[in-house]
Each structure stands twice: as C-alpha cells, then as structure tokens.
Write a protein that holds these residues in place. Structure first.
Motif, PDB file in Angstrom:
ATOM      1  N   LEU A 106      17.755 -37.106  83.981  1.00  0.00           N
ATOM      2  CA  LEU A 106      17.441 -38.648  83.839  1.00  0.00           C
ATOM      3  C   LEU A 106      17.168 -39.089  86.172  1.00  0.00           C
ATOM      4  N   ALA A 107      18.152 -38.769  86.328  1.00  0.00           N
ATOM      5  CA  ALA A 107      18.151 -39.885  88.536  1.00  0.00           C
ATOM      6  C   ALA A 107      16.444 -39.034  88.690  1.00  0.00           C
ATOM      7  N   TYR A 108      15.974 -38.319  88.369  1.00  0.00           N
ATOM      8  CA  TYR A 108      14.936 -37.757  88.397  1.00  0.00           C
ATOM      9  C   TYR A 108      13.677 -38.074  87.795  1.00  0.00           C
ATOM     10  N   GLU A 109      13.436 -38.753  86.248  1.00  0.00           N
ATOM     11  CA  GLU A 109      12.487 -39.161  85.268  1.00  0.00           C
ATOM     12  C   GLU A 109      12.274 -40.479  85.766  1.00  0.00           C
ATOM     13  N   ILE A 110      13.619 -41.389  85.471  1.00  0.00           N
ATOM     14  CA  ILE A 110      13.993 -42.729  85.972  1.00  0.00           C
ATOM     15  C   ILE A 110      12.912 -43.067  87.172  1.00  0.00           C
ATOM     16  N   ALA A 111      13.557 -42.438  88.004  1.00  0.00           N
ATOM     17  CA  ALA A 111      12.593 -42.627  89.515  1.00  0.00           C
ATOM     18  C   ALA A 111      10.966 -42.354  89.396  1.00  0.00           C
ATOM     19  N   GLN A 112      10.625 -41.103  89.094  1.00  0.00           N
ATOM     20  CA  GLN A 112       9.702 -40.894  88.894  1.00  0.00           C
ATOM     21  C   GLN A 112       8.342 -42.229  87.765  1.00  0.00           C
ATOM     22  N   GLY A 113       9.453 -42.673  86.649  1.00  0.00           N
ATOM     23  CA  GLY A 113       8.541 -43.233  85.991  1.00  0.00           C
ATOM     24  C   GLY A 113       8.768 -45.225  86.825  1.00  0.00           C
ATOM     25  N   MET A 114      10.046 -45.214  87.560  1.00  0.00           N
ATOM     26  CA  MET A 114       9.458 -46.857  88.501  1.00  0.00           C
ATOM     27  C   MET A 114       8.708 -46.855  89.523  1.00  0.00           C
ATOM     28  N   ASN A 115       8.980 -45.337  90.580  1.00  0.00           N
ATOM     29  CA  ASN A 115       7.884 -45.359  90.638  1.00  0.00           C
ATOM     30  C   ASN A 115       5.890 -45.960  90.642  1.00  0.00           C
ATOM     31  N   PHE A 116       5.739 -45.560  89.746  1.00  0.00           N
ATOM     32  CA  PHE A 116       4.455 -45.398  88.915  1.00  0.00           C
ATOM     33  C   PHE A 116       4.697 -46.192  88.677  1.00  0.00           C
ATOM     34  N   LEU A 117       5.634 -47.781  88.046  1.00  0.00           N
ATOM     35  CA  LEU A 117       5.158 -49.202  87.615  1.00  0.00           C
ATOM     36  C   LEU A 117       4.818 -49.438  88.966  1.00  0.00           C
ATOM     37  N   HIS A 118       5.958 -49.061  90.396  1.00  0.00           N
ATOM     38  CA  HIS A 118       5.587 -49.955  91.218  1.00  0.00           C
ATOM     39  C   HIS A 118       4.246 -49.833  92.163  1.00  0.00           C
ATOM     40  N   GLU A 119       3.583 -48.543  91.701  1.00  0.00           N
ATOM     41  CA  GLU A 119       2.296 -48.333  92.316  1.00  0.00           C
ATOM     42  C   GLU A 119       1.186 -48.810  91.579  1.00  0.00           C
ATOM     43  N   LYS A 120       1.025 -49.503  90.704  1.00  0.00           N
ATOM     44  CA  LYS A 120       0.448 -49.964  89.445  1.00  0.00           C
ATOM     45  C   LYS A 120       1.040 -51.468  89.742  1.00  0.00           C
ATOM     46  N   GLY A 121       1.534 -51.521  90.162  1.00  0.00           N
ATOM     47  CA  GLY A 121       1.985 -53.608  91.035  1.00  0.00           C
ATOM     48  C   GLY A 121       2.779 -53.157  89.814  1.00  0.00           C
ATOM     49  N   ILE A 122       3.189 -52.973  89.514  1.00  0.00           N
ATOM     50  CA  ILE A 122       4.557 -53.703  88.280  1.00  0.00           C
ATOM     51  C   ILE A 122       5.694 -54.129  88.564  1.00  0.00           C
ATOM     52  N   LEU A 123       6.113 -55.217  88.613  1.00  0.00           N
ATOM     53  CA  LEU A 123       8.156 -55.491  88.729  1.00  0.00           C
ATOM     54  C   LEU A 123       8.770 -54.804  87.852  1.00  0.00           C
ATOM     55  N   HIS A 124      10.519 -54.419  87.197  1.00  0.00           N
ATOM     56  CA  HIS A 124      10.471 -54.093  85.897  1.00  0.00           C
ATOM     57  C   HIS A 124      11.099 -54.632  85.664  1.00  0.00           C
ATOM     58  N   HIS A 125      11.908 -55.447  86.810  1.00  0.00           N
ATOM     59  CA  HIS A 125      13.181 -56.661  86.797  1.00  0.00           C
ATOM     60  C   HIS A 125      14.732 -56.654  85.918  1.00  0.00           C
ATOM     61  N   ASP A 126      14.816 -55.104  85.138  1.00  0.00           N
ATOM     62  CA  ASP A 126      15.881 -55.178  84.302  1.00  0.00           C
ATOM     63  C   ASP A 126      16.462 -54.017  83.721  1.00  0.00           C
ATOM     64  N   LEU A 127      16.434 -52.845  85.016  1.00  0.00           N
ATOM     65  CA  LEU A 127      16.754 -51.495  85.084  1.00  0.00           C
ATOM     66  C   LEU A 127      17.864 -51.013  85.128  1.00  0.00           C
ATOM     67  N   LYS A 128      18.266 -50.789  83.534  1.00  0.00           N
ATOM     68  CA  LYS A 128      19.839 -50.891  83.094  1.00  0.00           C
ATOM     69  C   LYS A 128      19.496 -49.874  82.188  1.00  0.00           C
ATOM     70  N   PRO A 129      21.416 -48.825  81.755  1.00  0.00           N
ATOM     71  CA  PRO A 129      21.541 -47.949  81.403  1.00  0.00           C
ATOM     72  C   PRO A 129      20.381 -47.937  79.562  1.00  0.00           C
ATOM     73  N   SER A 130      21.084 -49.338  79.296  1.00  0.00           N
ATOM     74  CA  SER A 130      20.031 -49.313  78.071  1.00  0.00           C
ATOM     75  C   SER A 130      18.724 -49.935  77.703  1.00  0.00           C
ATOM     76  N   ASN A 131      17.729 -49.894  79.085  1.00  0.00           N
ATOM     77  CA  ASN A 131      16.842 -50.242  79.033  1.00  0.00           C
ATOM     78  C   ASN A 131      15.805 -48.672  79.725  1.00  0.00           C
ATOM     79  N   VAL A 132      16.491 -47.921  78.905  1.00  0.00           N
ATOM     80  CA  VAL A 132      16.074 -46.433  79.547  1.00  0.00           C
ATOM     81  C   VAL A 132      15.975 -45.231  77.987  1.00  0.00           C
ATOM     82  N   LEU A 133      15.386 -45.078  77.650  1.00  0.00           N
ATOM     83  CA  LEU A 133      15.606 -44.497  76.156  1.00  0.00           C
ATOM     84  C   LEU A 133      15.320 -43.003  76.154  1.00  0.00           C
ATOM     85  N   LEU A 134      15.915 -41.927  75.211  1.00  0.00           N
ATOM     86  CA  LEU A 134      15.701 -40.860  75.099  1.00  0.00           C
ATOM     87  C   LEU A 134      14.803 -41.115  73.679  1.00  0.00           C
TER      88      LEU A 134
END
Length: 475
Positions: free
Chosen positions: A123-151
């Motif tokens: 989970l730690a790895y996949e979240i980091a992967q996704g967030m790195n992709f967001l930032h590389e695309k110039g997108i700031l998530h701004h509300d990263l927390k357990p309820s906003n990571v779906l399975l």
C-alpha cells in the motif's frame, strides 16, 4: 455564463439500473449503479446542488489527466440525467470505477489494527507511485488520507477524491490558481498550512503521506481523541503521531519506512523528500516482502469476507463521503445491546490510556508548548467522558417529543453526524417531506441503534444549529 462541461463520454440515466446510495457528505452523494451496456458496476458522484457543478467539472478535469495510472481511480465519464430522489432538474455527476473493497480507512477499521506487513508495504509503495504520477502531471492532491485511498478486489490501492486538488507548476512555488485553496483534514495537514496566508504546494502532500504511512503501519487514526482546535495548535509546535510504539525490528525494511515517514512530516518543508524518493524507498521495502503478499492478501480478504457476510462492502470513495457501510439484517434490539457494550468497552479502554489526546512531541517544542494544558482542552478521563455521554443521552431521550416538533435543521444535523448515520437512514431522512418526519427517522434509526455515542454527537450538532432551543431545554 454557461458552464463549460468537460468533454467526456456521456452516461445517461437510461443506461443505468440498480441504483444504491453508498455514501454522502458535505459535497453531495455517491451512488453505486449497474451500467446496462458495459455490464459492470460504477460509482456516480452527484453534487448537492447546481452550485457544485463547477467544482465537479474541475474535479473531473483533474481526474482525466491522471486516471489512466494503475494507482489512480479511473474516470469513466460524466453523468447527466434525473437520478433517484433527484427532483425535476437534470443533474451532472462523475462516473467512476467502483471499488469492491472500500478504502484504507474501512480496512483498518475492519481489521481493528494494521494489515500484515507485506500488504502494508505494498500500500505504501502504490500510494507513493500514484502520488509521484500526480505531481509529475502537475496535480496537487491536497487531501491525502486513508478514506481517500480506495481498494480494488485484490486490495490494490487507488487514489481518489480530487475535489480539493489543484494545478501546481513547481515543487516550491505556487500557481495563481492555488492561492484560493482552502480545506483539508487537520490531522494530515502540515504545520505551515495553519497560517491563514499559506498557499498549498507539493510539500503539503508529502507531509500528508508521512502521516498516512503512520496510520497504515499502526492501524489507527492519528490523534484520535484530540479536539480539532487543539490539533491545529499543537502540530505547528512540533507534535506528531508517536513512533515509540512501532517495533522497528519486527520486519525487514520497517526501520527505513519509519525514517521516511519522519522525514516526510519534518517541520521544514525543504527537508521533506519528493515522491520520486518515496517511490524508490517504498519499492525497495516492498521488494523484501513480495513473496509473502499473496498469503497476506488472502488472510485479509478472508477476514473481510467473514466480517461482511461473504459480500464486498458497498463502499466507494470520492470526497468527503460517509464510507461506513454496515449490514442491516440484525434486529434493532441486538444492535442496541451490541453498541452499548462497545461504548462501555471504549470507555474502559480510554480509562487505561495515559495520553488521551494521542499527541507526542517528536521534535523540540518551545516553552509555550508546555503551557497548553492538554488535559483541560480535551477529555481528561473516562469518567468525565462517560458523564458527558450520559448527560447528552439523557437530554436527547428526555426531550424527544419537543425535539421532533421544533428541530428544523434535520438534514444539516444528519450531515454533521457523518459516519454515524448509515446512508440508507440518511436517504430516508432526505426524502421526508417535513422536518418532523425527518426527526422521527433520526430517532427511530441512528439515535436508537447508535447508543450514547451517537446521542452525544447529535447533542453537539444540536447545540450548533439550535443553540437557543438547547438552552431553553436546559442543555
């Protein structure tokens, strides 16, 4: 000026069937529905009113830029039509991938603790992967927390909730668009963000990721018993979730992960790593446990199935929604008794907890930090907590008839209760014609089955929306 809608595939009402409310919140509602032609379930997020259409379209535009990544929730299209209980006006909505297994938050709640290390590290790895992709695309998530990571069905993580996300042009500098960004969840917000003049940058997400890592490894929420106002005071003074309880020798790579989370929540934004480095570290940690992932996932899924009667929980995640979905097959009397026993157990646990706020100073604090009496600003003991709950419950029970007759802000109060009101109960309240009918639904449902805890939360919401009435009734 006419709203410019995103150019996505349109999903009409006639293409959907078997609508079911699965979540709600301040923004609106989330439904699960079956797409007749695609022959799959989808999640549909609908804003509360037409004023939310602009925000919804902005969110869809941000999702469209990143939803093709494996660790980001997939966007299918834009809904336009007349949804159930939607009135006579055409509504817009976001049509998304439906996630079988809820969120990281519901996972931790169901397990009553952390997942096995192989799954936690993935989970730690996949979240980091996704967030790195967001930032590389110039997108700031701004509300990263357990309820906003779906399975998904295999417990792979996918980022959701782009309602607060904004475009970012650099790591440390802000775009003009971001200057009006507000919001977020205090427990996951960096210390600099509590400055009224602060404008979010990418290091905001890095801090949130560090707190999220702690939640996954420890299996619980940060600062669970602290007042939100106190959180906003103490985080800028250096307080962080406690790491002393983590036995870093229990799993290979755990020491590196704890070191990473502490760097992510550093009080100096310039000392926090970027998600590229987070990706590399978590990838290396997960690689040490890759061989055990299938067994770990199998164990967790077996427990999830047993908890949910061998059925997936109807949870899907977009922003600010209620993720708590529980079966309603048990009689109210059984639920009443079980909830009351759980409340008693909770009170007992709190009486044996030495730090009711959940704070610990991980960094040197100034002298004025020590001047803030935590015990006085929050619940100091189980005896006091129990007394407050009992008083609130007694007030609610004693004034039932008057409250049904005079409370008008029923829907607003139900929203304040959040996860404590099941979506089906919320839907019934929303569909009632009068406030009295809505209050009857509230009393016969959540207030009856939820015990003292729900009544105490209801009492707090009542004081906010009807202070004069509470005072008149002696509350």
């Amino acid at each position: 000026m006419e709203l410019e809608r995103p150019k996505f595939e349109s999903v009409e009402t006639e293409n959907l069937e078997k609508w079911k409310l699965i979540g709600f919140g301040g923004f609106g509602q989330v439904f699960k529905a079956r797409h007749k032609k695609w022959r799959c379930d989808v999640a549909i997020k609908l804003p509360r009113d037409a004023d939310g259409d602009i925000e919804l379209c902005e969110e869809a535009n941000h999702m469209a830029q990143v939803s093709f990544h494996s660790s980001v929730l997939r966007l299918y299209g834009i809904y336009s039509g007349y949804p159930p209980n939607g009135g006579q006006k055409i509504q817009l909505g976001i049509v998304m991938e439906f996630m079988d297994r809820g969120s990281v938050q519901t996972l931790l709640e169901t397990l009553s603790g952390p997942p096995p290390y192989p799954l936690a590290f993935r989970l730690a790895y996949e979240i980091a992967q996704g967030m790195n992709f967001l930032h590389e695309k110039g997108i700031l998530h701004h509300d990263l927390k357990p309820s906003n990571v779906l399975l998904d069905g295999d417990l792979h993580a996918k980022l959701a909730d782009f309602g607060l996300s904004r475009v970012s042009t650099s790591v440390l500098m802000n775009s003009k668009e971001m200057s009006t960004v507000k919001g977020g969840t205090p427990e996951y917000m960096p210390p600099e963000s509590f400055d009224p003049l602060y404008e979010p940058v990418r290091k905001f997400d890095i801090y949130s990721y560090g707190i999220l890592l702690w939640s996954i490894i420890c299996g619980k929420k940060p600062f669970p018993d602290a007042d939100p106002g106190l959180v906003k005071v103490r985080i800028p003074k250096g307080d962080r979730p406690p790491c002393k309880e983590i036995d870093q020798t229990k799993a290979e790579g755990l020491r590196e992960l704890v070191g990473l989370m502490e760097r992510c929540w550093d009080g100096d934004p310039s000392k926090r790593p970027d998600f590229g480095e987070c990706d590399e570290i978590t990838k290396d940690v997960f690689s040490k446990h890759r061989a055990g992932i299938h067994h770990a996932v199998g164990q967790v899924m077996k427990k999830l199935d047993s908890q949910h009667g061998n059925q997936y929980p109807d949870t899907c995640g977009p922003p600010g929604v209620n993720h708590e979905m529980r079966g309603q097959s048990e009689s109210n009397d059984i639920v009443d008794a079980r909830t009351e026993m759980q409340n008693m157990q909770l009170d007992h646990q709190q009486s044996n907890t030495s730090s009711p706020s959940g704070f610990t100073a991980e960094m040197p604090a100034s002298n004025d930090t020590l001047d803030i009496p935590l015990q006085q600003n929050n619940v100091s003991s189980s005896a006091r907590n129990l007394t407050e709950h009992e008083k609130a419950a007694e007030f609610v029970d004693r004034n039932r008839k008057t409250l049904i007759q005079e409370v008008s802000e029923v829907l607003a109060i139900a929203e304040e209760l959040g996860d404590l009101v099941h979506p089906e109960a919320y839907s019934k309240i929303r569909a009632t014609r009068t406030s009295r009918d809505g209050m009857r639904e509230l009393f016969d449902g959540p207030l009856r089955s939820g015990g003292r805890r729900v009544k105490a939360a209801f009492f707090d919401a009542l004081k906010k929306h009807h202070p004069d009435l509470v005072e008149r009734l002696g509350g």
